[in-house]
Write a protein that holds these residues in place. Structure first.
Motif, PDB file in Angstrom:
ATOM      1  N   PRO A  44     -23.829   7.692  -0.451  1.00  0.00           N
ATOM      2  CA  PRO A  44     -22.932   6.797   0.288  1.00  0.00           C
ATOM      3  C   PRO A  44     -22.661   7.223   1.732  1.00  0.00           C
ATOM      4  O   PRO A  44     -22.250   6.409   2.534  1.00  0.00           O
ATOM      5  CB  PRO A  44     -21.637   6.810  -0.517  1.00  0.00           C
ATOM      6  CG  PRO A  44     -21.892   7.540  -1.757  1.00  0.00           C
ATOM      7  CD  PRO A  44     -23.207   8.219  -1.657  1.00  0.00           C
ATOM      8  N   LYS A  45     -22.891   8.482   2.077  1.00  0.00           N
ATOM      9  CA  LYS A  45     -22.629   8.934   3.447  1.00  0.00           C
ATOM     10  C   LYS A  45     -23.873   8.873   4.329  1.00  0.00           C
ATOM     11  O   LYS A  45     -23.818   9.231   5.498  1.00  0.00           O
ATOM     12  CB  LYS A  45     -22.044  10.339   3.426  1.00  0.00           C
ATOM     13  CG  LYS A  45     -20.664  10.369   2.787  1.00  0.00           C
ATOM     14  CD  LYS A  45     -20.013  11.713   2.867  1.00  0.00           C
ATOM     15  CE  LYS A  45     -18.634  11.653   2.220  1.00  0.00           C
ATOM     16  NZ  LYS A  45     -17.982  12.947   2.191  1.00  0.00           N
ATOM     17  N   THR A  46     -24.960   8.390   3.792  1.00  0.00           N
ATOM     18  CA  THR A  46     -26.194   8.228   4.559  1.00  0.00           C
ATOM     19  C   THR A  46     -26.016   7.114   5.587  1.00  0.00           C
ATOM     20  O   THR A  46     -25.309   6.141   5.341  1.00  0.00           O
ATOM     21  CB  THR A  46     -27.355   7.875   3.601  1.00  0.00           C
ATOM     22  OG1 THR A  46     -27.543   8.951   2.691  1.00  0.00           O
ATOM     23  CG2 THR A  46     -28.638   7.618   4.351  1.00  0.00           C
TER      24      THR A  46
ATOM     25  N   ASN B 239     -29.272  22.939   6.224  1.00  0.00           N
ATOM     26  CA  ASN B 239     -29.316  21.472   6.279  1.00  0.00           C
ATOM     27  C   ASN B 239     -28.254  20.812   5.405  1.00  0.00           C
ATOM     28  O   ASN B 239     -28.443  19.693   4.935  1.00  0.00           O
ATOM     29  CB  ASN B 239     -30.700  20.957   5.883  1.00  0.00           C
ATOM     30  CG  ASN B 239     -31.739  21.253   6.922  1.00  0.00           C
ATOM     31  OD1 ASN B 239     -31.441  21.338   8.105  1.00  0.00           O
ATOM     32  ND2 ASN B 239     -32.972  21.425   6.498  1.00  0.00           N
ATOM     33  N   GLU B 240     -27.151  21.501   5.210  1.00  0.00           N
ATOM     34  CA  GLU B 240     -26.073  20.926   4.405  1.00  0.00           C
ATOM     35  C   GLU B 240     -25.622  19.606   5.028  1.00  0.00           C
ATOM     36  O   GLU B 240     -25.414  19.518   6.228  1.00  0.00           O
ATOM     37  CB  GLU B 240     -24.899  21.903   4.361  1.00  0.00           C
ATOM     38  CG  GLU B 240     -23.756  21.435   3.504  1.00  0.00           C
ATOM     39  CD  GLU B 240     -22.635  22.472   3.441  1.00  0.00           C
ATOM     40  OE1 GLU B 240     -21.521  22.058   3.104  1.00  0.00           O
ATOM     41  OE2 GLU B 240     -22.887  23.649   3.736  1.00  0.00           O
ATOM     42  N   GLY B 241     -25.513  18.570   4.210  1.00  0.00           N
ATOM     43  CA  GLY B 241     -25.041  17.287   4.704  1.00  0.00           C
ATOM     44  C   GLY B 241     -25.898  16.122   4.235  1.00  0.00           C
ATOM     45  O   GLY B 241     -26.567  16.205   3.196  1.00  0.00           O
ATOM     46  N   TYR B 242     -25.888  15.042   5.025  1.00  0.00           N
ATOM     47  CA  TYR B 242     -26.475  13.764   4.639  1.00  0.00           C
ATOM     48  C   TYR B 242     -27.461  13.293   5.705  1.00  0.00           C
ATOM     49  O   TYR B 242     -27.239  13.505   6.889  1.00  0.00           O
ATOM     50  CB  TYR B 242     -25.368  12.711   4.485  1.00  0.00           C
ATOM     51  CG  TYR B 242     -24.172  13.243   3.745  1.00  0.00           C
ATOM     52  CD1 TYR B 242     -24.147  13.210   2.367  1.00  0.00           C
ATOM     53  CD2 TYR B 242     -23.102  13.809   4.424  1.00  0.00           C
ATOM     54  CE1 TYR B 242     -23.060  13.719   1.671  1.00  0.00           C
ATOM     55  CE2 TYR B 242     -22.016  14.324   3.736  1.00  0.00           C
ATOM     56  CZ  TYR B 242     -22.004  14.278   2.360  1.00  0.00           C
ATOM     57  OH  TYR B 242     -20.946  14.786   1.675  1.00  0.00           O
TER      58      TYR B 242
ATOM     59  N   GLY C  54     -30.559  16.261   2.831  1.00  0.00           N
ATOM     60  CA  GLY C  54     -29.921  17.171   3.765  1.00  0.00           C
ATOM     61  C   GLY C  54     -29.402  16.505   5.009  1.00  0.00           C
ATOM     62  O   GLY C  54     -29.629  15.324   5.265  1.00  0.00           O
ATOM     63  N   GLY C  55     -28.726  17.302   5.812  1.00  0.00           N
ATOM     64  CA  GLY C  55     -28.172  16.841   7.081  1.00  0.00           C
ATOM     65  C   GLY C  55     -29.264  16.792   8.130  1.00  0.00           C
ATOM     66  O   GLY C  55     -29.248  17.575   9.076  1.00  0.00           O
TER      67      GLY C  55
END
Length: 184
Positions: free
Chosen positions: A92-94, A116-119, A136-137
């Motif tokens: 959902p945060k993409t 690469n933590e994240g979206y 990943g981020g």
């Protein structure tokens, strides 16, 4: 008609025609387009409590029915095109840009630790092939073709083809030519 501007642009990608409300409903026999229609309605009414609840329930039903796991919170640009229905997961945060095509079996998800933590943030005119995994981020540039079965966990510059597992980048000026048609 302004009510349907984003839906119009999504449906234009499939047919190459600007459709009336009735014509859009006729096209909803196609599961991909039907899901996109419901998703866009759920996105539109996120801030209207009663309609938000209604469209989330309807969306949840069709997530289960068609196998798409895409939520209203996902930021998706106009001209979104799902190539085939079934087994698709998008965090959902993409963030996804304009005129993007996504095939079945794709996973676009978060990475919970590491550099690469994240979206993912996906640019405009990106074609994502069957069973590709993007995690990943990371940032995917504009005009990028991600070949089926590729695993992408690093930034991809614009005007590239990504292939393989581990993925490799091939700079290509017309990466998505003839893959992304009827742009809006």
């Amino acid at each position: 008609m302004a009510d349907y501007s984003i839906i119009q642009k999504d449906f234009y990608r499939e047919s190459g025609k600007w459709l009336s409300t009735f014509q859009i409903w006729k096209k909803c026999i196609n599961p991909n387009l039907h899901f996109v229609y419901i998703l866009r309605k759920a996105q539109k009414y996120q801030k209207t409590p009663l309609l938000n609840t209604f469209w989330r329930i309807v969306l949840r039903h069709y997530q289960i029915k068609y196998g798409f796991q895409i939520y209203p919170e996902t930021q998706i640009g106009e001209g979104f095109y799902l190539g085939h229905f079934g087994s698709l997961v998008i965090n959902p945060k993409t963030v996804i840009g304009k005129n993007c095509n996504i095939a079945h079996g794709v996973t676009i998800g978060q990475q919970n630790r590491g550099k690469n933590e994240g979206y993912p943030v996906i640019g405009d005119e990106v074609w994502i092939g069957t069973n590709a995994v993007i995690v990943g981020g990371i940032t995917i540039g504009n005009n990028v073709l991600i070949v089926p079965n590729s695993y992408v966990n690093f930034d991809v510059p614009s005007n590239s083809i990504v292939i393989g597992n581990p993925a490799k980048i091939i700079p290509t000026a017309n990466a998505t030519m003839d893959y992304i048609n009827r742009k809006v």
